[in-house]
Write an enzyme that holds these catalytic residues in place. Structure first.
Site, PDB file in Angstrom:
ATOM      1  CG  HIS A   3      -1.877  -1.497   1.496  1.00 27.17           C
ATOM      2  ND1 HIS A   3      -2.168  -1.458   2.381  1.00 27.17           N
ATOM      3  CD2 HIS A   3      -2.301  -1.921   0.392  1.00 27.17           C
ATOM      4  CE1 HIS A   3      -3.058  -2.153   2.304  1.00 27.17           C
ATOM      5  NE2 HIS A   3      -3.583  -2.760   1.434  1.00 27.17           N
ATOM      6  N   PRO A   4       1.708   1.235  -1.107  1.00 25.21           N
ATOM      7  CG  PRO A   4       3.337   1.538  -2.554  1.00 25.21           C
ATOM      8  CD  PRO A   4       2.408   0.266  -2.337  1.00 25.21           C
TER       9      PRO A   4
END
Length: 549
Positions: A465-466
């Protein structure tokens, strides 16, 4: 080639913008380096571990050695295919909590409070409750993005939710509705047995219009003339002209890379690589955030887990059933129960998320427990650690340097240990007693703070989930990259619209908020008034200041 709007990246936000801009009659060109998403490995939901580990569909990024995780390099898959990461992700649908968006607005992203974004979530969704309850007044009924619930046939899904209830937590009918906090059914972007990616929901319908087209190519830089973005230069020398705007929607890894290659970023860093500075924006590439998680795994007393299908014959039968009927185990991501809880009193909304899976296995599909088992993925939602994406060189073909700096803030360690201990407590409830045999990971013998810290250091993985690397904020904020309408500060005719603009990571998986960004930015690009605010009040635990549950 030219168009009114040139969108870099056919990912979650890019597909949504292409759909809305083309629908409004504007001419749109979408540039995508990756290829088609055709084929069962992407379209079959249960096959999710394949595309995110295939060079054909994934950029294959890794972090730099992480100093607080024993120097390990962690995988950072990003979709290199139409649909972007929505074509290789786990298909989990989480809007995030209302307070996430209120925090965005309070920190400079005016117009992005929950009341502002809720109408866009409703616009994008076509929600199907499947007769399992939910909050229909909070959900969208006719948007392009189908959102469904898994069949939850395995008794473990219900046992996990019941264990949460027995541990003293609420049960929620719809964590994407009024009440996120609690345990309940997970939602997925799956429709009629297929992955319902942004490509299926938005891009394919958009491409049926004469005013929308898709171009293959590697973007080298945005062409900026006299302070204005006028086009996009591709490898091989082709330039695509934008009559009105260029919109960068290339992911939280590639969007800052493209900005820096175009002369927008920290001036000293650009100068190191011989790149002429167009706009000195020190925030480009900074503020990198992610969710880190561990798989808390248990062996099972009963042979009811998905392990019985962990063989070539069973996988072939599941694949054949899906291929011909789009039904069966292949038609779900198999993440069908979840939980959102608060870690301690004084935390006003959930900061821990659980993904429950009736199999003990890694995301990459390479390590299954030697027998029947199950697991919960768990980790803190709002880590205080921050990292950076930077250039290795001025060569557009070279991968960027990705430094998440995981676990660099001391609070992260306390929070992660709390996650593990609260997870163990849930699995110790009576509802799980018929199923729990022994703890496989981290292992019941690991009890002290030092023991758990060692397990985290050795086994924590990215939840993929960058976000945050082109942060949205006030135009006078030195470290903001874009204003609340996505316009790059200091350059005309250029916007960024994807998960890189998040000021702070949202609570849960990021695909839904990324599509939201594309939906809402489309209205800003078109100069339309935003949808009317929706002031529905989310549920907050009445005694959150004094009680953890």
């Amino acid at each position: 080639m030219e168009a009114d709007y040139v969108i870099i990246g056919a990912g979650s936000a890019g597909c949504a913008m292409a759909y809305r801009l083309a629908e409004a009659g504007q001419s749109v060109l979408v540039i995508e380096h990756g290829g088609t998403d055709w084929g069962p490995l992407i379209q079959m939901p249960a096959a999710l571990s394949y595309p995110m580990n295939m060079a054909r569909y994934d950029w294959g990024y890794q972090s730099e050695p992480e100093p607080h995780l024993g120097g390990r390099r962690l995988a950072c898959p990003r979709g290199k295919v139409i649909g972007g990461s929505s074509s290789i992700n786990g298909m989990v649908y989480v809007r995030g909590h209302a307070h996430d968006y209120d925090h965005w607005a309070e920190t400079g992203a005016q117009g992005w409070s929950y009341a502002d974004v809720l109408p866009y979530f409703k616009r994008m969704e076509h929600w199907h409750d499947g007769g399992h309850g939910g909050d229909p007044d909070w959900r969208g009924k006719d948007g392009p993005l189908h959102v469904t619930r898994g069949p939850r046939k395995n008794p473990l899904y219900h046992a996990f939710v019941e264990a949460g209830r027995q541990a003293g937590y609420p049960v929620t009918d719809d964590y994407n509705g009024q009440q996120q906090e609690g345990f309940g059914a997970f939602e997925q972007t799956v429709w009629q047995g297929r992955r319902w990616s942004a490509a299926n929901a938005y891009l394919r319908p958009a491409l049926k219009r004469a005013n929308c087209d898709l171009v293959r190519g590697l973007v080298e830089r945005v062409v900026i003339e006299e302070g204005r973005a006028t086009g996009v230069a591709l490898a091989g020398g082709q330039v695509i002209r934008a009559r009105r705007e260029v919109i960068v929607a290339a992911s939280s890894i590639n969007s800052p890379k493209i900005l820096m290659l175009s002369g927008i970023g920290p001036a000293a860093h650009l100068a190191e690589h011989g790149i002429a500075v167009v706009a000195d924006r020190p925030g480009v590439g900074g503020n990198l955030q992610d969710h880190l998680e561990m798989y808390v795994q248990f062996s099972s007393r009963q042979p009811i887990t998905l392990y019985k299908h962990w063989n070539l014959v069973s996988k072939a039968l599941i694949g054949a059933q899906w291929l011909f009927t789009k039904t069966g185990l292949g038609a779900s991501n198999n993440f069908e129960s979840c939980g959102f809880i608060r870690s301690k009193p004084g935390v006003d909304y959930p900061d821990i998320q659980f993904h429950f899976l009736p199999l003990a296995v890694r995301y990459d599909g390479k390590v299954a427990a030697g027998g029947h088992g199950f697991q919960a993925h768990v980790g803190p939602m709002r880590s205080k650690s921050r990292g950076r994406v930077s250039l290795r060189s001025a060569d557009p073909a070279e991968v960027p340097a990705i430094r998440f700096n995981y676990m660099s803030h001391p609070d992260d360690w306390d929070e992660f240990r709390t996650c593990l201990r609260l997870t163990r407590e849930i699995f110790a409830q009576a509802a799980m007693a018929p199923y729990v045999k022994a703890e496989l990971q981290p292992g019941a013998h690991l009890q002290s703070d030092d023991d758990l810290d060692g397990a985290i250091r050795d086994h924590a993985e990215s939840a993929y989930h960058p976000c945050g690397t082109c942060r949205m904020g006030r135009a006078d904020d030195r470290h903001a990259v874009v204003d609340p309408e996505g316009r790059v500060i200091g350059v005309d005719g250029l916007r960024v619209a994807d998960s890189s603009i998040f000021p702070r990571i949202t609570n849960g998986n990021l695909n839904a908020p990324s599509i939201l960004v594309g939906e809402k930015m489309a209205d800003h690009i078109l100069g339309r008034d935003p949808l009317p605010r929706d002031n529905a009040a989310p549920w907050v635990h009445p005694d959150w200041a004094r009680a953890q549950r």
